[in-house]
Design a protein around this motif. Structure first.
Motif, PDB file in Angstrom:
ATOM      1  N   ASP A 400       0.807  -1.230   0.000  1.00 40.50           N
ATOM      2  CA  ASP A 400       0.000   0.000   0.000  1.00 40.50           C
ATOM      3  C   ASP A 400       0.834   1.271   0.000  1.00 40.50           C
ATOM      4  O   ASP A 400       0.294   2.369  -0.169  1.00 40.50           O
ATOM      5  N   PHE A 401       2.139   1.144   0.217  1.00 34.40           N
ATOM      6  CA  PHE A 401       2.955   2.336   0.489  1.00 34.40           C
ATOM      7  C   PHE A 401       2.906   3.361  -0.632  1.00 34.40           C
ATOM      8  O   PHE A 401       2.733   4.560  -0.383  1.00 34.40           O
ATOM      9  N   ASN A 402       3.059   2.938  -1.865  1.00 37.51           N
ATOM     10  CA  ASN A 402       3.053   3.903  -2.975  1.00 37.51           C
ATOM     11  C   ASN A 402       1.749   4.678  -3.041  1.00 37.51           C
ATOM     12  O   ASN A 402       1.725   5.863  -3.397  1.00 37.51           O
ATOM     13  N   GLY A 403       0.645   4.019  -2.687  1.00 37.45           N
ATOM     14  CA  GLY A 403      -0.655   4.685  -2.708  1.00 37.45           C
ATOM     15  C   GLY A 403      -0.799   5.736  -1.626  1.00 37.45           C
ATOM     16  O   GLY A 403      -1.561   6.698  -1.781  1.00 37.45           O
ATOM     17  N   TYR A 404      -0.070   5.561  -0.514  1.00 39.05           N
ATOM     18  CA  TYR A 404      -0.159   6.520   0.589  1.00 39.05           C
ATOM     19  C   TYR A 404       1.002   7.508   0.616  1.00 39.05           C
ATOM     20  O   TYR A 404       0.973   8.470   1.400  1.00 39.05           O
ATOM     21  N   PHE A 405       2.013   7.295  -0.221  1.00 37.18           N
ATOM     22  CA  PHE A 405       3.221   8.116  -0.141  1.00 37.18           C
ATOM     23  C   PHE A 405       2.919   9.603  -0.249  1.00 37.18           C
ATOM     24  O   PHE A 405       3.410  10.412   0.548  1.00 37.18           O
ATOM     25  N   GLN A 406       2.113  10.002  -1.233  1.00 37.04           N
ATOM     26  CA  GLN A 406       1.844  11.423  -1.430  1.00 37.04           C
ATOM     27  C   GLN A 406       1.070  12.014  -0.268  1.00 37.04           C
ATOM     28  O   GLN A 406       1.302  13.175   0.125  1.00 37.04           O
ATOM     29  N   VAL A 407       0.168  11.217   0.321  1.00 35.30           N
ATOM     30  CA  VAL A 407      -0.589  11.688   1.489  1.00 35.30           C
ATOM     31  C   VAL A 407       0.372  11.930   2.648  1.00 35.30           C
ATOM     32  O   VAL A 407       0.314  12.968   3.333  1.00 35.30           O
ATOM     33  N   PHE A 408       1.276  10.969   2.885  1.00 34.38           N
ATOM     34  CA  PHE A 408       2.278  11.140   3.937  1.00 34.38           C
ATOM     35  C   PHE A 408       3.108  12.398   3.698  1.00 34.38           C
ATOM     36  O   PHE A 408       3.296  13.226   4.587  1.00 34.38           O
ATOM     37  N   GLN A 409       3.610  12.539   2.477  1.00 31.63           N
ATOM     38  CA  GLN A 409       4.523  13.638   2.182  1.00 31.63           C
ATOM     39  C   GLN A 409       3.838  14.996   2.280  1.00 31.63           C
ATOM     40  O   GLN A 409       4.438  15.968   2.774  1.00 31.63           O
ATOM     41  N   ASN A 410       2.575  15.094   1.843  1.00 30.78           N
ATOM     42  CA  ASN A 410       1.865  16.373   1.923  1.00 30.78           C
ATOM     43  C   ASN A 410       1.756  16.852   3.371  1.00 30.78           C
ATOM     44  O   ASN A 410       1.897  18.044   3.659  1.00 30.78           O
ATOM     45  N   THR A 411       1.485  15.904   4.280  1.00 36.02           N
ATOM     46  CA  THR A 411       1.367  16.278   5.693  1.00 36.02           C
ATOM     47  C   THR A 411       2.724  16.662   6.276  1.00 36.02           C
ATOM     48  O   THR A 411       2.871  17.703   6.923  1.00 36.02           O
ATOM     49  N   MET A 412       3.738  15.847   6.023  1.00 40.12           N
ATOM     50  CA  MET A 412       5.042  16.062   6.655  1.00 40.12           C
ATOM     51  C   MET A 412       5.753  17.285   6.092  1.00 40.12           C
ATOM     52  O   MET A 412       6.347  18.073   6.834  1.00 40.12           O
ATOM     53  N   ALA A 413       5.685  17.461   4.771  1.00 40.42           N
ATOM     54  CA  ALA A 413       6.314  18.627   4.154  1.00 40.42           C
ATOM     55  C   ALA A 413       5.534  19.900   4.455  1.00 40.42           C
ATOM     56  O   ALA A 413       6.022  21.012   4.233  1.00 40.42           O
ATOM     57  N   GLY A 414       4.316  19.747   4.983  1.00 38.32           N
ATOM     58  CA  GLY A 414       3.496  20.904   5.356  1.00 38.32           C
ATOM     59  C   GLY A 414       3.739  21.383   6.772  1.00 38.32           C
ATOM     60  O   GLY A 414       3.125  22.364   7.216  1.00 38.32           O
ATOM     61  N   PHE A 415       4.616  20.706   7.515  1.00 37.41           N
ATOM     62  CA  PHE A 415       4.967  21.133   8.882  1.00 37.41           C
ATOM     63  C   PHE A 415       5.623  22.510   8.815  1.00 37.41           C
ATOM     64  O   PHE A 415       6.565  22.736   8.047  1.00 37.41           O
ATOM     65  N   SER A 416       5.130  23.436   9.628  1.00 34.83           N
ATOM     66  CA  SER A 416       5.675  24.800   9.582  1.00 34.83           C
ATOM     67  C   SER A 416       5.490  25.505  10.920  1.00 34.83           C
ATOM     68  O   SER A 416       4.762  25.028  11.795  1.00 34.83           O
ATOM     69  N   VAL A 417       6.153  26.641  11.056  1.00 34.25           N
ATOM     70  CA  VAL A 417       6.068  27.449  12.275  1.00 34.25           C
ATOM     71  C   VAL A 417       4.700  28.118  12.344  1.00 34.25           C
ATOM     72  O   VAL A 417       4.190  28.631  11.338  1.00 34.25           O
TER      73      VAL A 417
END
Length: 480
Positions: A400-417
């Motif tokens: 399932d990882f490839n199907g969830y990769f973009q969801v994971f990345q959108n959340t993590m790369a969206g971490f901000s101050v």
């Protein structure tokens, strides 16, 4: 390939079945039991600090003193007065109460806000003590041990399964034990018995079940109060409790049984209702943490569970999980090594980067399994911000990882101050106790406090219907 069951495992199973019976303190009958009284106490002592750290203890001395006073009073007349009981209100908005073996009982501030008198509280308190006195937790543990022995004897599962579950199953649900209907019915009866014995009208306990059912109805069945989801609720449960309470009234001086509505309402005046913003909150699919001053997007349709130790998110199908925790280590490299060791991960790819101006390490890592299709793959972002290093991990099966990769990345790369003063200074909603100024309906006494949904919520919070009559001088709850 056909597997044979080891003889030693069969012999152990037979021995346990015939040599592990103990007398139930409530029924007086012999129950199958692998856990001794000493083991129950040890389990409770070990679990208590973990549960307090997971939820946090609600900071209200008068409320903590109240639950301890009533709890100790009830424990003394229970079937197991010899245990050393502890009672606490934990800092969670969910509507729940639960107990662990050895005498440890917990009520959330969420459920304390929904009680409308001491008698309702006492009935649920007796129910939870009943789980301990009837040894329901110990019995469930014993049954689980036998099931585990049977599985291992037949070589059905691999030892690595537990390592996968450690990533995928970390959550508050692991702290709550689910009992069968017989155990719940027995605890309901004990709740009636114990609360009556310390002088409360147990009919109020039945009324509280009605309040919980109304909460479920108002949410369309989508948001079941946790106390119901972890306590199976037959359709006639309220009637059974009411009948049991009536029987106990015949055994005592019914005129002396207390309800204590006003004293309870005054005690909870100011209790935090719903999420406490200082611990983090979600608004428009963004999670904000005012004290630590960070934010990140939450995937649409994902459920979020926020505790002092971690933020966990998962889709409804449970095929993936994301969580945010504090990483251990003085720098990003040390934190990465710790995470890999903690979760027994092997690196597939790793790189240094920055996330919205914050230094970070990004890793893709696998948790190896004997069979490739059972493996777990994780995307890990380690982000350094201030004095902390934040570990954001998203995990799913390899398939399932490839199907969830973009969801994971959108959340993590969206971490901000977080800089927005409105979010940083957000105040919690609180239950406030008001005095009715003029006789009429509850709706009239509440006034205009939002749309129909909010008015229905307030009615349920008060344990009343909007068209119920209220008298001048009566106390009611509002949310401010």
């Amino acid at each position: 390939m056909k597997r044979t069951t080891p003889l030693a495992a069969i012999m152990l199973l037979v021995y346990l079945l015939f040599n592990s019976c103990a007398k139930n303190p409530v029924t007086g009958k012999n129950d199958f039991m692998l856990m001794s009284k000493e083991q129950e106490i040890a389990m409770g002592k070990q679990s208590d600090p973990e549960i307090k750290a997971f939820f946090g203890v609600y900071e209200d001395p008068k409320l903590q003193a109240f639950i301890n006073e009533k709890g100790q009073q009830m424990a003394a007349i229970s079937h197991r007065p010899d245990l050393k009981y502890e009672f606490k209100v934990v800092d969670s908005p969910v509507v729940n109460a639960f107990a662990v073996p050895g005498g440890y009982v917990y009520f959330t501030r969420g459920i304390m806000a929904y009680f409308n008198n001491e008698a309702e509280f006492a009935g649920v308190l007796g129910h939870e003590i009943g789980h301990i006195t009837a040894r329901h937790s110990a019995k469930q543990y014993s049954n689980a041990q036998i099931a585990q022995i049977g599985l291992l004897a037949g070589s059905v599962i691999s030892p690595e399964f537990a390592q996968v579950a450690d990533i995928a199953s970390t959550g508050v649900q692991l702290l709550f034990l689910k009992f069968g209907r017989d155990a719940e019915s027995q605890s309901d009866k004990l709740g009636v018995q114990y609360s009556t014995k310390i002088g409360y009208d147990a009919q109020e306990m039945a009324g509280f079940f009605e309040t919980l059912d109304r909460m479920r109805e108002q949410s369309g069945g989508e948001e079941v109060p946790t106390f119901l989801s972890t306590h199976p609720d037959p359709a006639d449960r309220e009637k059974k409790v009411a009948k049991e309470a009536a029987n106990w009234k015949k055994k005592t001086d019914a005129a002396q049984l207390k309800v204590n509505r006003d004293s309870y309402l005054r005690m909870i005046d100011g209790i935090v209702y719903g999420d406490d913003p200082k611990q983090g909150f979600v608004e428009h699919n963004v999670f904000y943490h005012p004290e630590l001053k960070f934010q990140f997007p939450v995937p649409s349709q994902w459920t979020l569970q926020n505790t002092p130790q971690q933020v966990q998110m998962a889709p409804s199908d449970g095929r993936a999980v994301m969580m945010l925790t504090l990483a251990q280590g003085n720098d990003l490299e040390a934190a990465a090594r710790t995470v890999l060791q903690q979760y027994q991960l092997s690196v597939v790819d790793s790189r240094r980067t920055d996330v919205n101006g914050l230094p970070a390490v990004v890793m893709v890592a696998d948790q190896q399994q004997q069979q490739q299709e059972q493996g777990v793959r994780a995307l890990v972002y380690l982000i350094q911000y201030g004095q902390n290093i934040y570990n954001l991990m998203g995990a799913s099966s390899l398939a399932d990882f490839n199907g969830y990769f973009q969801v994971f990345q959108n959340t993590m790369a969206g971490f901000s101050v977080l800089n927005d003063p409105d979010k940083i200074n957000r105040q919690p909603r609180r239950v406030r106790i008001k005095t009715v100024q003029q006789a009429g309906t509850l709706a009239q006494a509440l006034g205009n406090r939002g749309d129909q949904k909010k008015m229905d919520e307030l009615a349920t919070l008060n344990g009343m219907a909007l068209n119920d009559r209220v008298e001048k001088g009566m106390l009611i709850k509002v949310i401010e």
